[in-house]
Design an enzyme around this catalytic site. Structure first.
Site, PDB file in Angstrom:
ATOM      1  N   ASP A  60     108.465  58.950  10.503  1.00 52.52           N
ATOM      2  CA  ASP A  60     109.319  59.737  11.131  1.00 52.52           C
ATOM      3  C   ASP A  60     109.343  60.992  10.308  1.00 52.52           C
ATOM      4  O   ASP A  60     108.959  61.059   9.289  1.00 52.52           O
ATOM      5  CB  ASP A  60     110.335  59.039  11.355  1.00 52.52           C
ATOM      6  CG  ASP A  60     111.364  58.744  10.028  1.00 52.52           C
ATOM      7  OD1 ASP A  60     110.744  59.114   9.168  1.00 52.52           O
ATOM      8  OD2 ASP A  60     112.231  58.164  10.296  1.00 52.52           O
ATOM      9  N   SER A  61     110.118  61.968  10.756  1.00 51.07           N
ATOM     10  CA  SER A  61     110.165  63.239  10.007  1.00 51.07           C
ATOM     11  C   SER A  61     111.293  63.328   8.944  1.00 51.07           C
ATOM     12  O   SER A  61     111.308  64.185   8.141  1.00 51.07           O
ATOM     13  CB  SER A  61     110.531  64.380  11.233  1.00 51.07           C
ATOM     14  OG  SER A  61     111.991  64.385  11.524  1.00 51.07           O
ATOM     15  N   GLY A 201     116.132  61.302  20.329  1.00 51.37           N
ATOM     16  CA  GLY A 201     117.608  61.609  20.568  1.00 51.37           C
ATOM     17  C   GLY A 201     118.271  60.469  21.688  1.00 51.37           C
ATOM     18  O   GLY A 201     119.377  61.014  22.470  1.00 51.37           O
ATOM     19  N   ASP A 251     109.513  51.959  19.112  1.00 52.05           N
ATOM     20  CA  ASP A 251     109.940  51.473  17.826  1.00 52.05           C
ATOM     21  C   ASP A 251     111.518  51.207  17.966  1.00 52.05           C
ATOM     22  O   ASP A 251     112.288  51.774  18.729  1.00 52.05           O
ATOM     23  CB  ASP A 251     109.913  52.392  16.624  1.00 52.05           C
ATOM     24  CG  ASP A 251     110.828  53.436  16.601  1.00 52.05           C
ATOM     25  OD1 ASP A 251     110.782  54.593  17.390  1.00 52.05           O
ATOM     26  OD2 ASP A 251     111.873  53.399  15.715  1.00 52.05           O
ATOM     27  N   CYS A 289     107.933  29.689  22.912  1.00 54.65           N
ATOM     28  CA  CYS A 289     107.174  30.760  22.241  1.00 54.65           C
ATOM     29  C   CYS A 289     106.411  29.935  21.061  1.00 54.65           C
ATOM     30  O   CYS A 289     106.570  28.860  20.973  1.00 54.65           O
ATOM     31  CB  CYS A 289     108.378  31.597  21.314  1.00 54.65           C
ATOM     32  SG  CYS A 289     107.646  32.437  19.841  1.00 54.65           S
ATOM     33  N   CYS A 291     104.968  30.964  18.558  1.00 52.13           N
ATOM     34  CA  CYS A 291     105.066  31.734  16.800  1.00 52.13           C
ATOM     35  C   CYS A 291     104.984  30.569  15.979  1.00 52.13           C
ATOM     36  O   CYS A 291     105.368  29.427  16.102  1.00 52.13           O
ATOM     37  CB  CYS A 291     106.056  32.934  16.816  1.00 52.13           C
ATOM     38  SG  CYS A 291     107.730  32.174  16.280  1.00 52.13           S
ATOM     39  N   CYS A 294     108.581  28.966  15.762  1.00 54.39           N
ATOM     40  CA  CYS A 294     108.819  28.137  16.832  1.00 54.39           C
ATOM     41  C   CYS A 294     107.860  26.801  16.792  1.00 54.39           C
ATOM     42  O   CYS A 294     108.480  25.803  17.249  1.00 54.39           O
ATOM     43  CB  CYS A 294     108.525  28.755  18.179  1.00 54.39           C
ATOM     44  SG  CYS A 294     109.912  30.041  18.358  1.00 54.39           S
ATOM     45  N   HIS A 320     110.161  35.327  14.291  1.00 51.47           N
ATOM     46  CA  HIS A 320     110.065  34.741  15.483  1.00 51.47           C
ATOM     47  C   HIS A 320     110.661  36.029  16.276  1.00 51.47           C
ATOM     48  O   HIS A 320     110.056  36.374  17.474  1.00 51.47           O
ATOM     49  CB  HIS A 320     111.313  33.827  15.731  1.00 51.47           C
ATOM     50  CG  HIS A 320     111.667  33.743  17.276  1.00 51.47           C
ATOM     51  ND1 HIS A 320     110.707  33.332  18.288  1.00 51.47           N
ATOM     52  CD2 HIS A 320     112.629  34.568  18.193  1.00 51.47           C
ATOM     53  CE1 HIS A 320     111.234  33.428  19.360  1.00 51.47           C
ATOM     54  NE2 HIS A 320     112.275  34.066  19.425  1.00 51.47           N
TER      55      HIS A 320
HETATM   56 ZN   LIG Z   1     108.979  32.083  18.018  1.00 50.47          ZN
END
Ligand SMILES: [Zn+2]
Length: 341
Positions: A60-61, A201, A251, A289, A291, A294, A320
């Site tokens: 970012d700036s 903004g 983001d 999920c 992942c 999980c 997660h």
């Molecule tokens: Zn997960």
């Protein structure tokens, strides 16, 4: 894009981010400028090499942190004077200086220096802020174009060169919550011909309908063949909605910050892992999920780690949440691609 404020997505190692499928992460110019310093990072061949992240990076700036962390900042047409939140030392940021710092950090995408208009803001204040942002966008772009070839790309930790990479600069649309100011800003920035465009903004305390309205005003004015990025959003249902409207990049600190406070985003809604009801719950955090958290751990265990103040708590919760956010985008991408086809 997961947020890696200090050159780290808090609590999660780079190889884990890679395995989660994160293609790009953020670094914060303000924080890295203050510590360890952009010149130090330049001497170590840039942020990619320093943090061992060969995939894409965006910085970012520095503007947003200057404005949000510094109550005593002083804004002039030339730039912003502020005090470091670390040691109180005085610093002056101009568009040119922001570009110099971002060129030293050497991310794939740098952002124009802007003034993030606070919410609520009267029209006069939003107009004045917009005038600054547009003047600073011009100066950012001129400086960037004159110096972009100074980026040190170095090579990754295996010695492989980051060949063929160039740094891009995105302009940032401001204008407070005034649709006509937003449109005016977007048109002027598109005339300047940036490599991509962000809508900044937003998510600064305004109601969500207003966020949506501002995105809907600006998006059609931004070229479809360049990345369109909405900064600092949002909840899982928001990012899906914006992506379907045509937003390419977003983001947010939410998945990582909330994770460290025990808030998990799941296919069944939000889950506060601190709640007593999970004390002996053997189910995974999110049964839908897949992942690495999980697949392996129970709600009861994650709750215990949180209660005991264990460092692993933040790590597992964050993994997660990032997996959940990235899976939303993966699903949206697949559905948009099948529509296109
Ligand atoms: Zn997960």
């Amino acid at each position: 894009m997961p947020v890696g404020t200090q050159g780290t997505v808090k609590a999660v190692a780079q190889d884990v981010l890679e395995s989660l499928g994160a293609e790009i992460i953020l670094g914060n110019t303000y924080h890295l400028y203050l510590r360890p310093g952009h010149e130090a990072i330049r001497r170590m061949c840039g942020l990619h090499r320093f943090m061992s992240w060969p995939r894409a990076l965006l910085t970012d700036s520095g503007g947003f942190q200057v404005f949000s962390l510094n109550a005593l900042r002083k804004v002039s047409d030339d730039g912003v004077r502020f005090r470091s939140h670390l040691d109180g030392s005085s610093h002056f940021f101009t568009p040119e200086h922001s570009m110099e710092v971002q060129i030293a950090l050497g991310a794939d995408i740098a952002m124009a220096f802007d003034e993030c208009t606070e919410y609520p803001a009267e029209r006069g204040r939003a107009e004045e802020s917009l005038r600054l942002t547009m003047a600073w966008a011009r100066r950012s772009l001129d400086h960037f174009r004159a110096h972009r070839d100074e980026v040190v790309w170095g090579n990754d930790r295996n010695g492989e060169a980051f060949e063929g990479r160039t740094q891009s600069l995105f302009g940032i649309v401001q204008g407070g919550m005034f649709g006509d100011l937003r449109r005016q800003c977007a048109e002027r920035l598109v005339e300047m011909d940036f490599d991509g465009y962000a809508i900044g903004g937003l998510s600064v305390g305004e109601p969500r309908e207003l966020t949506l309205e501002m995105i809907a005003e600006v998006l059609p004015l931004l070229p479809k063949d360049k990345p369109r990025y909405v900064m600092g959003v949002g909840y899982p249902d928001e990012i899906e909605q914006y992506a379907r409207m045509g937003v390419d990049m977003m983001d947010c600190v939410l998945p990582t910050r909330a994770a460290r406070h025990g808030l998990l985003f799941t296919s069944e809604g939000r889950l506060n892992i601190k709640n007593k009801q999970y004390a002996e719950d053997q189910a995974p955090p999110d049964p839908a999920c897949n992942c690495m958290v999980c697949r392996r751990y129970s709600r009861a265990y994650l709750r215990h780690l949180m209660q005991a103040g264990e460092a692993l708590s933040g790590t597992l919760n964050t993994i997660h949440n990032l997996a959940y956010y990235l899976s939303i985008m993966k699903r949206v991408r697949a559905s948009l691609q099948s529509q296109d086809g």
